[in-house]
Write a protein that holds these residues in place. Structure first.
Motif, PDB file in Angstrom:
ATOM      1  N   UNK A  73       0.835  -1.211   0.000  1.00 50.53           N
ATOM      2  CA  UNK A  73       0.000   0.000   0.000  1.00 50.53           C
ATOM      3  C   UNK A  73       0.865   1.255   0.000  1.00 50.53           C
ATOM      4  N   UNK A  74       1.949   1.210   0.755  1.00 48.56           N
ATOM      5  CA  UNK A  74       2.818   2.381   0.837  1.00 48.56           C
ATOM      6  C   UNK A  74       3.546   2.617  -0.491  1.00 48.56           C
ATOM      7  N   UNK A  75       3.917   1.528  -1.171  1.00 46.72           N
ATOM      8  CA  UNK A  75       4.561   1.664  -2.487  1.00 46.72           C
ATOM      9  C   UNK A  75       3.590   2.236  -3.512  1.00 46.72           C
ATOM     10  N   UNK A  76       2.288   2.117  -3.239  1.00 47.59           N
ATOM     11  CA  UNK A  76       1.271   2.684  -4.110  1.00 47.59           C
ATOM     12  C   UNK A  76       0.904   4.100  -3.680  1.00 47.59           C
ATOM     13  N   UNK A 157       7.448  12.731  10.540  1.00 48.85           N
ATOM     14  CA  UNK A 157       8.869  12.367  10.448  1.00 48.85           C
ATOM     15  C   UNK A 157       9.083  11.328   9.352  1.00 48.85           C
ATOM     16  N   UNK A 158       8.243  10.296   9.365  1.00 55.55           N
ATOM     17  CA  UNK A 158       8.375   9.217   8.381  1.00 55.55           C
ATOM     18  C   UNK A 158       8.292   9.772   6.959  1.00 55.55           C
ATOM     19  N   UNK A 159       7.305  10.652   6.744  1.00 56.03           N
ATOM     20  CA  UNK A 159       7.062  11.118   5.376  1.00 56.03           C
ATOM     21  C   UNK A 159       8.085  12.167   4.932  1.00 56.03           C
ATOM     22  N   UNK A 193      -0.558  17.382   8.947  1.00 55.32           N
ATOM     23  CA  UNK A 193       0.109  16.324   8.182  1.00 55.32           C
ATOM     24  C   UNK A 193       0.017  16.547   6.679  1.00 55.32           C
ATOM     25  N   UNK A 194      -1.045  17.165   6.210  1.00 56.96           N
ATOM     26  CA  UNK A 194      -1.203  17.403   4.770  1.00 56.96           C
ATOM     27  C   UNK A 194      -1.218  16.114   3.975  1.00 56.96           C
ATOM     28  N   UNK A 195      -0.786  16.220   2.708  1.00 57.42           N
ATOM     29  CA  UNK A 195      -0.770  15.059   1.821  1.00 57.42           C
ATOM     30  C   UNK A 195       0.620  14.444   1.800  1.00 57.42           C
ATOM     31  N   UNK A 196       0.664  13.130   1.739  1.00 58.52           N
ATOM     32  CA  UNK A 196       1.960  12.474   1.567  1.00 58.52           C
ATOM     33  C   UNK A 196       2.487  12.722   0.156  1.00 58.52           C
ATOM     34  N   UNK A 197       3.797  13.014   0.054  1.00 57.93           N
ATOM     35  CA  UNK A 197       4.434  13.161  -1.274  1.00 57.93           C
ATOM     36  C   UNK A 197       5.421  12.008  -1.448  1.00 57.93           C
ATOM     37  N   UNK A 198       4.960  10.925  -2.099  1.00 62.33           N
ATOM     38  CA  UNK A 198       5.817   9.731  -2.185  1.00 62.33           C
ATOM     39  C   UNK A 198       7.020   9.935  -3.106  1.00 62.33           C
ATOM     40  N   UNK A 199       8.099   9.208  -2.810  1.00 66.34           N
ATOM     41  CA  UNK A 199       9.297   9.219  -3.661  1.00 66.34           C
ATOM     42  C   UNK A 199       8.997   8.619  -5.027  1.00 66.34           C
ATOM     43  N   UNK A 200       8.118   7.628  -5.025  1.00 72.72           N
ATOM     44  CA  UNK A 200       7.712   6.975  -6.271  1.00 72.72           C
ATOM     45  C   UNK A 200       6.352   6.347  -6.035  1.00 72.72           C
TER      46      UNK A 200
ATOM     47  N   UNK B  17      24.324   8.884  -7.418  1.00 70.22           N
ATOM     48  CA  UNK B  17      23.444   9.022  -8.582  1.00 70.22           C
ATOM     49  C   UNK B  17      22.237   8.091  -8.441  1.00 70.22           C
ATOM     50  N   UNK B  18      22.500   6.872  -7.947  1.00 69.17           N
ATOM     51  CA  UNK B  18      21.398   5.910  -7.780  1.00 69.17           C
ATOM     52  C   UNK B  18      20.367   6.402  -6.769  1.00 69.17           C
ATOM     53  N   UNK B  19      20.848   7.074  -5.716  1.00 72.51           N
ATOM     54  CA  UNK B  19      19.920   7.572  -4.708  1.00 72.51           C
ATOM     55  C   UNK B  19      18.950   8.576  -5.322  1.00 72.51           C
ATOM     56  N   UNK B  20      19.415   9.283  -6.382  1.00 79.89           N
ATOM     57  CA  UNK B  20      18.543  10.249  -7.068  1.00 79.89           C
ATOM     58  C   UNK B  20      17.586   9.547  -8.033  1.00 79.89           C
ATOM     59  N   UNK B  21      18.148   8.655  -8.852  1.00 84.30           N
ATOM     60  CA  UNK B  21      17.319   8.094  -9.932  1.00 84.30           C
ATOM     61  C   UNK B  21      16.576   6.832  -9.528  1.00 84.30           C
ATOM     62  N   UNK B  22      17.062   6.133  -8.497  1.00 85.51           N
ATOM     63  CA  UNK B  22      16.330   4.932  -8.088  1.00 85.51           C
ATOM     64  C   UNK B  22      16.258   4.822  -6.565  1.00 85.51           C
ATOM     65  N   UNK B  23      15.553   5.786  -5.923  1.00 87.99           N
ATOM     66  CA  UNK B  23      15.387   5.705  -4.467  1.00 87.99           C
ATOM     67  C   UNK B  23      14.663   4.414  -4.096  1.00 87.99           C
ATOM     68  N   UNK B  24      15.072   3.799  -3.005  1.00 85.77           N
ATOM     69  CA  UNK B  24      14.437   2.552  -2.605  1.00 85.77           C
ATOM     70  C   UNK B  24      14.798   1.413  -3.546  1.00 85.77           C
TER      71      UNK B  24
END
Lengths: 397, 113
Positions: A73-76, A157-159, A193-200, B17-24
């Motif tokens: 769920x978090x990856x989504x 903190x987590x986000x 908390x607002x909205x989460x801004x995921x890395x991906x 570079x990987x930390x930027x383009x492929x986090x996680x």
């Protein structure tokens, strides 16, 4: 003075954490019940059934599945929370590492309970200490008010750090003890908390990605190094999240640690969680009635380990007692003692450190435990050398 | 299928570079598996005898790696085997077992180092 409206309530630690989760209104909660954390998700499922939250609640068949569902769920892109304790946390163990390595900001309420065997449902810190190298930020709380507030600031903190966070309470001591506390309004918590801004986002079909692929000798180390750097950077995010919390709500939380009457202390005790309350009482007595220069440091955030901050406040102490509510079974005592020794080792001025292990399996922690610890440190100060690097407090010989 | 690239150690990306383009440790873009040349796992290789082959394509049906290379005529009616893709063939030998014994157009041979 709080900047936002607060309401005085009487809640147990579990009720307070469930209430905080209701106010946070996470997108997904996947959980499995376990004593003494059951009430957190049980109460939360009532909020779901009563329509007070918009959460997708997933009652899974085990903690391993709970954390796995949280990872998915978090990856989504969802804001995800769960709760567990002890054996449940142990069953999650392999997925804990995946959550952190995938940089997923899951927030988990953990009620500290010892690990079997022998089977026991009461408090010590061996469960979360067993997860200390899993790449999670760990916040240990002293009372119900702090457990409530830390659950909210834990999500922030987590986000910010894009790392998962455990917020812990001592089993039964806090989880089942009713205290009065000030709670915020739902809408203030949600605004903060607002909205989460995921890395991906694995559901972003316009930008397809592969999550969790095989990563061998040529690239694993580089990816792991990046995750390690995220833990270094987490310190800044932890400070930022707590500063924003203080600015928004007007209530300040200790961040990594809470020093108590430590300024000129020759003797100091380090302790985590609810036992600090008892310890402070003993420090007051020793200072005010016997004039001893004693102080206490409550370590609130154990991961990432705040070695720089500890060097600043503990370097001048002469005799340092580190009290662990867990034993590493390494013949040197508890994990906090070992890490503090490492943190202070290369200082030119540093205390003599002794490890104390106390309160295992929910053994009551009376003031006498703290007096005994100080007496042992005085004995060491008198020139004696203990046979072992660790002393066990409150156990029958 | 894109042309397989040879990987050179000093051309691989560093962690910053990987930390930027492929986090996680995510991998951006799909598909990425063709870049992974599994052929270097092989300790034995199947050798194809074109003269014996009847192009029944049983080997193609059973190959778990899609490593049997085919040529399909423009009208789509004639399909012929043209070789084995050693970039991906792991040398499992399933094609050799699938090849009818009376034909025997495939045989395992030790991989040369």
């Amino acid at each position: 003075m709080a900047k936002r409206k607060t309401t005085r309530m009487a809640l147990t630690g579990n009720e307070a954490m469930a209430f905080a989760m209701k106010q946070i209104n996470p997108d997904v909660v996947a959980a499995y019940p376990i004593t003494p954390a059951t009430q957190i998700v049980e109460l939360f499922s009532k909020y779901v059934a009563d329509g007070e939250v918009d959460t997708e609640f997933v009652p899974v068949e085990s903690e391993h599945s709970a954390m796995s569902a949280c990872v998915g769920a978090s990856a989504a892109g969802a804001r995800v929370m769960t709760g567990t304790a002890s054996q449940g946390l142990a069953l999650m163990h392999e997925i804990l590492y995946i959550a952190s390595a995938l940089r997923l900001p899951i927030t988990m309420c953990v009620v500290n309970r010892t690990l079997s065997a022998p089977i026991n449902i009461h408090c010590d810190h061996s469960d979360t200490m067993g997860s200390r190298d899993a790449g999670w930020i760990q916040i240990y709380t002293e009372n119900v008010q702090e457990a409530y507030a830390s659950t909210i600031v834990g999500v922030k903190t987590a986000e910010k750090a894009n790392l998962p966070v455990m917020v812990t309470t001592d089993g039964f001591v806090l989880s089942h003890s009713m205290e009065s506390l000030d709670v915020f309004d739902d809408q203030d918590v949600r605004e903060f908390l607002g909205q989460r801004k995921p890395l991906y986002n694995v559901l972003d079909v316009d930008n397809p990605i592969t999550v969790g692929p095989l990563d061998l000798q040529d690239y694993f180390f580089e990816h792991k190094r990046g995750q390690i750097e995220a833990i270094f950077e987490a310190k800044k995010h932890i400070y930022d999240a707590h500063r924003e919390f203080a600015e928004f709500f007007g209530i300040e939380l200790p961040v990594f640690m809470e020093p108590y009457r430590l300024d000129d202390a020759e003797y100091a005790i380090v302790v985590l969680g609810s036992s600090a309350g008892t310890g402070k009482e003993v420090i007051d007595n020793l200072r005010d009635e016997k004039g001893m220069k004693v102080g206490l440091l409550r370590l609130r955030i154990f991961r990432p380990f705040p070695y720089e901050e500890l060097q600043q406040v503990l370097g001048k102490v002469k005799y340092l007692a580190v009290m662990d509510r867990a034993d590493s079974l390494n013949t040197m005592g508890g994990p906090v003692a070992t890490e503090i020794a490492r943190a202070l080792y290369h200082l030119s001025e540093r205390p003599i450190i002794h490890s104390f292990v106390y309160g295992l399996g929910g053994r009551d922690v009376p003031p006498e435990n703290f007096y005994e610890v100080i007496e042992k440190m005085q004995w060491i100060a008198a020139g004696n050398t203990p046979d072992r690097m660790v002393t066990y407090v409150g156990v029958r010989e | 299928m894109p042309a397989p690239k040879e990987r050179k150690w000093d051309e691989l990306k560093g962690w910053k570079e990987l930390a930027e383009i492929s986090p996680g440790a995510i991998v951006p873009g799909v598909p990425t598996s063709p870049e992974y040349l599994t052929g270097d796992w092989r300790v034995e290789r199947p050798v194809w005898d074109e003269d014996k082959c009847t192009h029944c394509l049983l080997c193609w049906v059973f190959c778990p790696e899609d490593a049997i290379m085919l040529n399909i005529s423009e009208d789509g009616k004639v399909v012929k085997m043209i070789g084995i893709d050693y970039d991906y063939c792991k040398g499992c030998g399933i094609c050799v077992r699938a090849c009818p014994p009376k034909i025997h157009a495939l045989e395992m041979a030790p991989e040369e180092v």
